[in-house]
Design a protein around this motif. Sequence first.
Motif, PDB file in Angstrom:
ATOM      1  N   PRO A 118      55.821  35.898  49.034  1.00 30.23           N
ATOM      2  CA  PRO A 118      56.375  35.223  47.850  1.00 30.23           C
ATOM      3  C   PRO A 118      55.827  33.818  47.622  1.00 30.23           C
ATOM      4  O   PRO A 118      55.610  33.414  46.477  1.00 30.23           O
ATOM      5  N   TYR A 125      52.296  34.162  46.365  1.00 29.20           N
ATOM      6  CA  TYR A 125      52.332  34.690  44.997  1.00 29.20           C
ATOM      7  C   TYR A 125      52.670  33.581  44.000  1.00 29.20           C
ATOM      8  O   TYR A 125      52.082  33.508  42.918  1.00 29.20           O
ATOM      9  N   LYS A 135      54.455  39.905  45.439  1.00 31.40           N
ATOM     10  CA  LYS A 135      55.505  38.897  45.209  1.00 31.40           C
ATOM     11  C   LYS A 135      56.665  39.035  46.186  1.00 31.40           C
ATOM     12  O   LYS A 135      57.388  38.056  46.426  1.00 31.40           O
TER      13      LYS A 135
END
Length: 310
Positions: free
Chosen positions: A260, A263, A256
Amino acid sequence: MTVLMASAAIIAMTAPVASADSPDPIVIPIHNWSSQNVMSHVVGQIFDSIGNSVEYVSTDSQAVYESIRLGDVALEVEVWEGAYGASFDAAVEKGGVHAVGEHDAVTREDWWYPLWTKEACPGLPDWQALNACAALFATPETGDKGRFLGGPVDWLKHDQERVDALGMDFVVINAGSAAALWASLAAAERTRKPIVLFNWTPNFAEAVWPGEFVEFPEWVAGCNTDPSIGPNPDVTYDCGNPADGYLKKAAWDGMKDKWPTAYAVLSNVSFTNPQIAEMARLVDIDGMEPEDAAAHWLDQNVDIWTAWTN
């Protein structure tokens, strides 16, 4: 133009313009069954469309959770409760891996038979009726006992432990691959020979060969670890598998932060039973390569996957 090239053009037109989360590739594991292969490529092609690079690696389906925990691979798209729940939970306890939500799909993995088998053993789906009919499933390899054709050894289904716990007159023979299961089933169909084998849902097979799961003593938490739970007080594994299991997604804790955007997409991804069965069918019936099947699925389901990228 190939299916993959055509789909890449569609993805390029429909996906949001984005730059890579990281210059490093997102490593996605590939296992030995078709829906996982296709789904992994679907997710990977979406990641690629939003600016990330992707690498696919063949990985043991049990050891993968340790690999995720250590950051050697980034994620897993199919965590089946029955087959991999224990390995996943053990890795979560150590730290470094977590669930990224569940798919809409509900799973079941267990002993299964096509309906022509029930004609020869009409007491089915009861497991005791199956055991009474064990001789129907005998082969030269199993002598006077019945053969249960299990999945590959690395799926760790504990079928032999169940046979022993319930005192069944069966010998467990493990197929080398999912394809070997379907080949044996197709061969049995030609002569209507009774067969009992490992199967799961969602899966394309339920549309090709109507059948039923064997009904063992109901699974309850602890049945596989606590001898006092289940009908035999001296052993574990004296029950069936969960009849309404989960299908989760897993990710490395660092994903994450490092990727990001990818994710966030993974968090949104959710497949249904029919969608997963369709993915398997594209490979196992239509003969497509997993990456081409993924491209085809993306091409046919633009509204679904573009919602995940938003």
